[in-house]
Design a protein around this motif. Structure first.
Motif, PDB file in Angstrom:
ATOM      1  N   SER A   1     -25.759  39.862  -7.299  1.00 37.66           N
ATOM      2  CA  SER A   1     -27.129  40.328  -7.566  1.00 37.66           C
ATOM      3  C   SER A   1     -28.170  39.934  -6.523  1.00 37.66           C
ATOM      4  N   GLY A   2     -27.832  38.973  -5.652  1.00 37.61           N
ATOM      5  CA  GLY A   2     -28.827  38.483  -4.700  1.00 37.61           C
ATOM      6  C   GLY A   2     -29.881  37.612  -5.363  1.00 37.61           C
ATOM      7  N   SER A   3     -29.561  37.073  -6.548  1.00 41.54           N
ATOM      8  CA  SER A   3     -30.516  36.273  -7.307  1.00 41.54           C
ATOM      9  C   SER A   3     -30.924  35.004  -6.555  1.00 41.54           C
ATOM     10  N   GLN A   4     -32.239  34.825  -6.352  1.00 38.36           N
ATOM     11  CA  GLN A   4     -32.736  33.623  -5.695  1.00 38.36           C
ATOM     12  C   GLN A   4     -32.529  32.392  -6.565  1.00 38.36           C
ATOM     13  N   GLU A   5     -32.572  32.571  -7.877  1.00 39.43           N
ATOM     14  CA  GLU A   5     -32.345  31.456  -8.785  1.00 39.43           C
ATOM     15  C   GLU A   5     -30.910  30.949  -8.650  1.00 39.43           C
ATOM     16  N   ALA A   6     -29.960  31.887  -8.522  1.00 42.92           N
ATOM     17  CA  ALA A   6     -28.558  31.499  -8.328  1.00 42.92           C
ATOM     18  C   ALA A   6     -28.389  30.745  -7.010  1.00 42.92           C
ATOM     19  N   LEU A   7     -29.083  31.200  -5.979  1.00 42.80           N
ATOM     20  CA  LEU A   7     -28.997  30.540  -4.671  1.00 42.80           C
ATOM     21  C   LEU A   7     -29.574  29.125  -4.751  1.00 42.80           C
ATOM     22  N   HIS A   8     -30.676  28.983  -5.454  1.00 41.96           N
ATOM     23  CA  HIS A   8     -31.290  27.664  -5.637  1.00 41.96           C
ATOM     24  C   HIS A   8     -30.339  26.716  -6.369  1.00 41.96           C
ATOM     25  N   LYS A   9     -29.726  27.202  -7.462  1.00 45.22           N
ATOM     26  CA  LYS A   9     -28.794  26.370  -8.230  1.00 45.22           C
ATOM     27  C   LYS A   9     -27.569  26.010  -7.399  1.00 45.22           C
ATOM     28  N   LEU A  10     -27.099  26.949  -6.576  1.00 44.82           N
ATOM     29  CA  LEU A  10     -25.967  26.687  -5.689  1.00 44.82           C
ATOM     30  C   LEU A  10     -26.295  25.535  -4.745  1.00 44.82           C
ATOM     31  N   ARG A  11     -27.499  25.556  -4.173  1.00 43.18           N
ATOM     32  CA  ARG A  11     -27.906  24.494  -3.245  1.00 43.18           C
ATOM     33  C   ARG A  11     -28.034  23.143  -3.954  1.00 43.18           C
ATOM     34  N   VAL A  12     -28.532  23.164  -5.176  1.00 41.69           N
ATOM     35  CA  VAL A  12     -28.654  21.917  -5.937  1.00 41.69           C
ATOM     36  C   VAL A  12     -27.272  21.312  -6.182  1.00 41.69           C
ATOM     37  N   GLU A  13     -26.308  22.161  -6.537  1.00 36.44           N
ATOM     38  CA  GLU A  13     -24.948  21.670  -6.792  1.00 36.44           C
ATOM     39  C   GLU A  13     -24.309  21.114  -5.519  1.00 36.44           C
ATOM     40  N   ILE A  14     -24.574  21.760  -4.390  1.00 43.07           N
ATOM     41  CA  ILE A  14     -24.056  21.245  -3.117  1.00 43.07           C
ATOM     42  C   ILE A  14     -24.698  19.890  -2.802  1.00 43.07           C
ATOM     43  N   LYS A  15     -25.987  19.757  -3.092  1.00 42.53           N
ATOM     44  CA  LYS A  15     -26.663  18.467  -2.887  1.00 42.53           C
ATOM     45  C   LYS A  15     -25.985  17.370  -3.703  1.00 42.53           C
ATOM     46  N   LYS A  16     -25.596  17.714  -4.911  1.00 41.79           N
ATOM     47  CA  LYS A  16     -24.937  16.727  -5.777  1.00 41.79           C
ATOM     48  C   LYS A  16     -23.600  16.292  -5.183  1.00 41.79           C
ATOM     49  N   ILE A  17     -22.847  17.256  -4.645  1.00 40.73           N
ATOM     50  CA  ILE A  17     -21.556  16.909  -4.039  1.00 40.73           C
ATOM     51  C   ILE A  17     -21.765  16.065  -2.783  1.00 40.73           C
ATOM     52  N   ARG A  18     -22.768  16.411  -1.990  1.00 37.85           N
ATOM     53  CA  ARG A  18     -23.041  15.654  -0.769  1.00 37.85           C
ATOM     54  C   ARG A  18     -23.471  14.225  -1.107  1.00 37.85           C
ATOM     55  N   ALA A  19     -24.307  14.087  -2.136  1.00 39.77           N
ATOM     56  CA  ALA A  19     -24.736  12.747  -2.565  1.00 39.77           C
ATOM     57  C   ALA A  19     -23.537  11.942  -3.053  1.00 39.77           C
ATOM     58  N   PHE A  20     -22.666  12.595  -3.820  1.00 38.57           N
ATOM     59  CA  PHE A  20     -21.478  11.931  -4.342  1.00 38.57           C
ATOM     60  C   PHE A  20     -20.568  11.486  -3.201  1.00 38.57           C
ATOM     61  N   GLU A  21     -20.363  12.353  -2.226  1.00 38.62           N
ATOM     62  CA  GLU A  21     -19.463  12.050  -1.108  1.00 38.62           C
ATOM     63  C   GLU A  21     -19.957  10.835  -0.319  1.00 38.62           C
ATOM     64  N   LYS A  22     -21.258  10.784  -0.053  1.00 38.21           N
ATOM     65  CA  LYS A  22     -21.809   9.648   0.699  1.00 38.21           C
ATOM     66  C   LYS A  22     -21.724   8.355  -0.101  1.00 38.21           C
ATOM     67  N   PHE A  23     -21.812   8.489  -1.412  1.00 34.93           N
ATOM     68  CA  PHE A  23     -21.778   7.312  -2.280  1.00 34.93           C
ATOM     69  C   PHE A  23     -20.352   6.814  -2.524  1.00 34.93           C
ATOM     70  N   ALA A  24     -19.449   7.727  -2.883  1.00 31.77           N
ATOM     71  CA  ALA A  24     -18.129   7.324  -3.391  1.00 31.77           C
ATOM     72  C   ALA A  24     -17.007   7.391  -2.367  1.00 31.77           C
ATOM     73  N   VAL A  25     -17.064   8.355  -1.447  1.00 33.99           N
ATOM     74  CA  VAL A  25     -15.955   8.499  -0.493  1.00 33.99           C
ATOM     75  C   VAL A  25     -16.474   8.673   0.938  1.00 33.99           C
ATOM     76  N   PRO A  26     -17.283   7.709   1.423  1.00 29.84           N
ATOM     77  CA  PRO A  26     -17.802   7.830   2.783  1.00 29.84           C
ATOM     78  C   PRO A  26     -16.696   7.645   3.812  1.00 29.84           C
ATOM     79  N   GLY A  27     -16.954   8.124   5.012  1.00 31.70           N
ATOM     80  CA  GLY A  27     -15.959   7.972   6.076  1.00 31.70           C
ATOM     81  C   GLY A  27     -15.900   9.210   6.952  1.00 31.70           C
ATOM     82  N   LYS A  28     -15.356   9.041   8.151  1.00 28.89           N
ATOM     83  CA  LYS A  28     -15.306  10.141   9.113  1.00 28.89           C
ATOM     84  C   LYS A  28     -14.458  11.305   8.619  1.00 28.89           C
ATOM     85  N   GLU A  29     -13.372  10.994   7.925  1.00 26.14           N
ATOM     86  CA  GLU A  29     -12.492  12.060   7.425  1.00 26.14           C
ATOM     87  C   GLU A  29     -13.254  13.006   6.504  1.00 26.14           C
TER      88      GLU A  29
END
Length: 255
Positions: free
Chosen positions: A28-56
């Protein structure tokens, strides 16, 4: 201790939600869906830096960062257009450029949605394999580092540092939601306060962007600019007031 099973459950949930929002935007090109997608990616990025940091993992996260960046270009163009409409900013050249960016980038993003979906699944699968139990001591140290970053940013009150402080607040809020209840009680963070602070910073930032837009290229008259600058000052005062005595507000006294 944050157990591996709980981390994996969190990652699977994030993955499913990202894929759902990706499909919604592709359809649909929904901007709300795009916003929610970015929020979820932020959560994964925050989790990765917190729980599984490292070059790999940093390498594995590269593609997700690229997807986040491409979505951000679309999001920014749309926000700029909405802001121009909200504040009655007359800037034809900027409006034309933003409209073209929104259309072209959206088309490309939707065209590559299937590939993005595969990249996301692959990255999350790799993170699932990399998860390890996280000790309470390490979690406390991580939370303390985030609070120090936030305190430094809100004290400086520069655009870049406030933006970084807001990101640190969000990372803390995202991770806080998956911590064991006993540890949450020991950390004793004032989550409503931190959430309100990041919201105040966000409003201040949006108003600052509107002032820049209005002042650029003769897009607005003096009266409009003065009025919006007053609004910006009001938002700045709100951030000042909220950040005053940060440590006493962010960490609640033990009962």
């Amino acid at each position: 201790m944050l157990k591996r099973k709980k981390q994996q459950k969190y990652l699977v949930k994030r993955c499913l939600e990202i894929r759902r929002q990706l499909r919604a935007f592709a359809d649909s090109g929904s901007q709300e869906a795009l916003h929610k997608l970015r929020v979820e990616i932020k959560k994964i990025r925050a989790f990765e830096k917190f729980a599984v940091p490292g070059k790999e993992n940093a390498k594995r996260m590269k593609t997700i960062r690229e997807i986040f960046h491409r979505a951000g270009i679309i999001r920014e163009a749309n926000i700029n257009l909405q802001m121009m409409k909200q504040y009655h900013i007359n800037h034809p050249a900027f409006s034309t450029e933003a409209t073209q960016t929104l259309r072209q980038e959206s088309e490309q993003f939707r065209l590559h949605a299937a590939g993005y979906d595969q990249y996301i699944r692959n990255t999350v699968s790799a993170l699932l394999r990399a998860t390890r139990p996280v000790r309470n001591r390490d979690i406390r140290h991580w939370a303390a580092r985030q609070l120090k970053k936030i305190a430094a940013g809100v004290t400086a009150l520069s655009t870049d540092q406030l933006h970084e402080a807001r990101k640190s607040i969000k990372n803390l809020l995202y991770v806080h939601g998956i911590l064991p209840e006993r540890l949450v009680e020991r950390l004793n963070l004032n989550i409503p306060y931190l959430d309100q602070l990041q919201d105040d910073i966000g409003k201040w930032h949006d108003t600052a962007l509107a002032v820049d837009l209005l002042a650029s290229g003769g897009a607005g008259n003096k009266t409009k600019i003065i009025k919006l600058k007053k609004e910006q000052d009001k938002m700045s005062d709100a951030v000042h007031a909220a950040s005053d005595g940060f440590w006493d507000k962010a960490v609640q006294p033990s009962p």
